[in-house]
Structure formats: C-alpha cells, structure tokens
Design a protein around this motif. Structure first.
Motif, short mmCIF file in Angstrom:
data_model
loop_
_atom_site.label_atom_id
_atom_site.label_comp_id
_atom_site.label_asym_id
_atom_site.label_seq_id
_atom_site.Cartn_x
_atom_site.Cartn_y
_atom_site.Cartn_z
N SER A 1 -30.50 -6.05 10.67
CA SER A 1 -30.69 -5.16 9.54
C SER A 1 -29.85 -5.62 8.37
O SER A 1 -28.78 -6.20 8.53
N GLN A 2 -30.34 -5.36 7.17
CA GLN A 2 -29.60 -5.77 5.99
C GLN A 2 -28.97 -4.57 5.31
O GLN A 2 -29.46 -3.45 5.39
N THR A 3 -27.85 -4.81 4.64
CA THR A 3 -27.12 -3.74 3.98
C THR A 3 -27.87 -3.23 2.77
O THR A 3 -28.35 -4.00 1.96
N VAL A 4 -27.95 -1.90 2.67
CA VAL A 4 -28.56 -1.29 1.50
C VAL A 4 -27.52 -1.24 0.39
O VAL A 4 -26.35 -0.91 0.64
N PRO A 5 -27.87 -1.61 -0.85
CA PRO A 5 -26.90 -1.58 -1.93
C PRO A 5 -26.25 -0.20 -2.06
O PRO A 5 -26.92 0.82 -1.94
N GLY A 6 -24.94 -0.19 -2.30
CA GLY A 6 -24.23 1.07 -2.45
C GLY A 6 -23.61 1.51 -1.14
O GLY A 6 -24.02 1.10 -0.06
N SER A 7 -22.59 2.32 -1.21
CA SER A 7 -21.93 2.81 -0.01
C SER A 7 -21.35 4.17 -0.30
O SER A 7 -21.30 4.62 -1.44
N GLY A 8 -20.93 4.83 0.76
CA GLY A 8 -20.34 6.15 0.63
C GLY A 8 -19.19 6.29 1.59
O GLY A 8 -18.69 5.30 2.15
N SER A 9 -18.78 7.51 1.81
CA SER A 9 -17.63 7.80 2.65
C SER A 9 -18.06 8.61 3.86
O SER A 9 -19.17 9.15 3.91
N GLY A 10 -17.18 8.69 4.82
CA GLY A 10 -17.40 9.51 6.01
C GLY A 10 -16.06 9.82 6.64
O GLY A 10 -15.02 9.31 6.20
N VAL A 11 -16.08 10.65 7.69
CA VAL A 11 -14.83 11.01 8.35
C VAL A 11 -15.06 11.07 9.85
O VAL A 11 -16.06 11.60 10.34
N LEU A 12 -14.12 10.48 10.60
CA LEU A 12 -14.15 10.53 12.05
C LEU A 12 -13.76 11.93 12.52
O LEU A 12 -12.70 12.45 12.12
N VAL A 13 -14.58 12.53 13.38
CA VAL A 13 -14.33 13.91 13.81
C VAL A 13 -14.10 14.00 15.32
O VAL A 13 -14.00 15.11 15.86
#
Length: 469
Positions: free
Chosen positions: A85-97
């Motif tokens: 799979s290829q990376t989609v332009p742009g990124s965001g954040s997340g949190v380990l729960v």
C-alpha cells in the motif's frame, strides 16, 4: 500507562497559585522591604513549581500520542503484481488507549479507502496498523498495531463531569510538528451546531488546535483523555472542538468488538418546537421536540407515539433539540426498552419503547419558515390514487394543494403544489369538505396548525391569518 495525578495535588497547586499571585500583588505595598522581597521570592518559587507540574504532565502524556499516515491499495501491474500500500498525502494524530496497541483517531484522518495506516511513535518506531473499524457519524476510527512489548497508553476520563474553565492540554502533530503541546481551558460544552458530523456534542476549547492535530487527544490535568480533537473554525482564533470521551468510549467499544457501530432506531420524523408551534400545542418554547411523522411498523408506532406528540425526556434526560434526541436514541441498542415521556393534548405520558436497529435511510424533517400575516391563498382537492402516484405520495387520504398564490401566506410559509394537508389544528382532514369545515371554524387573527406531507417527509407549519380590520 500514564499515571493520573491526584485531584488533590492539582487542587492544592491551584490554590497555591492564587495565593502566590495575591502575594505578588500585595508585596510592593508591604512596609517592610525584606518581608516583601521574601514573599515575592516565595511567590515565584510557587509559580515555577506549578510550571514544573504542567511540564511533568506533558512529559507523561506525549509518549501516548502517535502520528498516523493512512495507506491505500496501490494499483497492481505485471511487473509488480502485489505491491505494498502507498501512503496517502497528509497525516494526522492519534492516541494509544491500551498497552496492546489500540489507537483512537478521527475517521477523516484515515478516510474511506485506506485499508491500513503507518503509525509512528514518539520514540520514532514505525508500525503498520490495521483499521479495526470506523464510524463516520461521529468521526471516530479505531486502529491496532502489534508489538512484542507493552506500549505507553492513556486512560479515558469522565467527560460528563467537565466544567467550563477547566484546564486542558491538547497534544498532536500540527503541520508536521511532532507532539506539540498547547495549554488552554474548556470554553464550552455540549456544542451540537458545528455541522461537521451527524452526532455532535463537542467540547469547545481555546487550546490551540491546528491542521494535523485531528485525531489527537485532549487531556485533563490528571493525564486522562477527555476528548479527541477533531475540528477548528477557520478564520477564527481560539475555537477548537473535541469529541467528548464518553461518546468516544461508546463508539470505540463497538468498533473493537463488532468492527462497526450499531445504533438504536425510534422511527419518527422530528422538528424543533418554535414559539409559534409551542403556542399551538400549549407548551413552553424549547421544551421538547415535536414529532411530525411516525413510520409505520417501526418502534415508535408499536409503542403508540403519534404525530403531534412532544418528546420531552428519554430515560429521565430532558430533550430540547432534535440533534440531542437523535444522539440520545443512538446510544441505545436494538432490543433495549427505553422509557420516553411525551406531552399529548397537554397531558404527560410515559411510553416504553423497544428500540429497533438504525439503518442508513434518508429521513429529513422540514422546518417551518418565517411568517407574515396575509391571506391563506391556496386551492385544494381531495387526494385520489392517481394524484398520489403523480406526486410520489404513499398516502390514501388527505387534501392536496393544487395551487399556491404568489405572495400569499401559504406561499410565504413555503407551501407548494403537491403538498398534502393531513391535519388542520390537530384534526384529520380526508376531503375538501372536511378541510373547508375546519378552515371555516378559524376566526380572523387566529393561527392555523397544518400537518403537511411532502413526498416521503412530513412537517408541521403554523399559518397566521390576518386580523379583522
């Protein structure tokens, strides 16, 4: 795991901060210079201690925050029959729960077509995460990474106890700047008119949230997640929104166990209770939500809810807006019995309703338009099977609007040719003669409450007739 700091600890520091500030203000006024200098010095020491506490909190929670870059399938070819799979332009954040690698982020961060995502931890380790599930209606997605050791994670707090003015910490990766920490306060709670997702109950904060922060956590001073950052208002400063933890936990648990979210279904069309409608139904404005349609064989129909009922509470929780009602109903599961209070003809009734399962169907409640006191201005005719088919009406009786005079009261209220009048002042009308009789009982200056069916939707509207003069 992030160890939550005690409430007593931070309450004590806040009290000390207030006392220290007071001493700093008063110290120049003290007659003894040595005493003033000593108090000022102690005040600065206290402020530095509070600063150290905030710094310690930031150091504790930032390892739980991750960077997420969604991946989507890459087109195959003969040369590369099975490409990564290829990376989609742009990124965001997340949190380990959780220590075993569950990550919460926004649905719009991973998107619809991504099948997995690249996750980068604070220690620069990279993982490929599978997408466990996503819920567009709340803008929540759940991811999972696999690790041979426990991962840093943060617990959820109780967002239902939040109060305006409480300090919060927003952590994320805005503009590619990893693990940016901003401090602010809760500016508002229960924001449900932002119109970025179907079920809204946002926490508003002035902690800086920028592009790339989406999906990142909003922490309280105990290191608990009390929200997932999701949106900002462009062209404004200090206005950000987070999905409250109680909503996130409800969605995440279903995504983890089912892969999707199952919601309760009542089976009614609803609209806001305007002052004009409230007056006609004899209730206070803003108290409850008006039922304008009950879908046949759905839970509300089976429980005896009727068009014209005003839903005022669900399981003891007061209902004030259509969005709140939809949000409350969605939290119940299919098969659950829910007690709904309605006002009908001035009397309160409690009805037990067995919830159905919500399906994706388009049900829109029309809203009333602004009114002006002019003549009624419509021609009507009794509904026939041919007319019902022509105008797409799944009805057998009523009075069809065949003409609307331009500039008339009906025109101003938004009535259209093809609208079906089902009730006049809460009385069913099945023919032109019944409609005429109902209208003849209206005196100049009275208001007329009509229940209208238009296509597959229904709504109430109030017409104000012109007074005698």
């Amino acid at each position: 795991m992030v160890v939550p700091m005690s409430r007593q600890f931070f309450s004590a520091w806040l009290l000390i901060l207030i006392v220290a500030g007071t001493l700093l203000v008063l110290s120049p006024r003290l007659e003894q210079p040595s005493l003033a200098e000593d108090l000022a010095s102690r005040g600065f020491e206290i402020l530095e201690a509070v600063q150290a506490a905030i710094t310690q909190l930031a150091e504790q929670v930032t390892p739980t925050v991750v960077t997420i870059s969604p991946l989507r399938p890459q087109a195959s070819s003969r040369a590369f029959p099975r490409s990564r799979s290829q990376t989609v332009p742009g990124s965001g954040s997340g949190v380990l729960v959780s220590p075993d690698g569950y990550i919460v982020t926004n649905h719009h961060v991973v998107g619809e077509d991504a099948i997995e995502a690249e996750v980068r931890l604070s220690d620069k380790r990279r993982f490929i995460a599978r997408i466990v599930g996503r819920d567009q209606d709340t803008d929540i997605a759940l991811l999972k990474i696999e690790s041979n050791e426990d991962l840093p994670w943060a617990p959820f707090g109780d967002s239902t106890r939040l109060k305006v003015g409480q300090w919060v910490l927003a952590v994320g990766n805005p503009m590619g700047l990893d693990r940016t920490v901003t401090l602010g306060v809760v500016s508002g709670i229960g924001r449900d008119t932002v119109n970025i997702s179907k079920y809204e109950n946002f926490i508003q904060t002035d902690a800086a949230i920028n592009p790339g922060n989406s999906g990142g956590p909003l922490f309280n001073l105990h290191g608990e997640i009390i929200g997932i950052n999701t949106a900002i208002i462009h062209m404004a400063q200090g206005i950000g929104f987070s999905i409250p933890a109680d909503m996130v936990v409800h969605v995440v648990e279903q995504l983890r166990t089912r892969g999707h979210v199952v919601r309760g279904w009542l089976g009614v069309g609803i609209q806001s209770l305007t002052p004009e409608l409230a007056n006609k139904f004899g209730v206070s404005p803003g108290r409850g939500v008006l039922v304008n349609e009950v879908f046949k064989n759905d839970p509300a129909d089976a429980a005896g809810i009727l068009p014209g009922d005003i839903i005022v509470s669900i399981e003891g929780t007061s209902v004030e807006t259509p969005k709140q009602l939809s949000r409350l109903i969605a939290r119940f599961g299919p098969g659950e019995t829910v007690h709904i209070d309605v006002i009908r003809n001035g009397r309160r009734h409690t009805l037990p309703v067995v919830m159905g399962e919500k399906e994706e169907r388009a049900v829109t409640a029309s809203l009333p338009f602004k009114t002006t006191e002019v003549a009624l201005g419509i021609d009507v005719q009794t509904l026939t099977p041919g007319l019902a088919e022509r105008f797409g009406l799944n009805e057998r009786s009523g009075v069809l609007v065949s003409k609307v005079d331009r500039g008339s009261l009906a025109y101003t209220e938004g009535l259209q040719v093809g609208d079906l009048i089902k009730e006049v002042n809460r009385k069913e009308v099945r023919s032109v003669s019944e409609f005429s009789e109902a209208i003849q009982r209206v005196k100049p200056g009275d208001t007329i409450l009509l229940r209208i069916v238009r296509g597959s939707r229904a709504f109430f509207v109030v017409l104000k007739t012109q007074g005698a003069g």
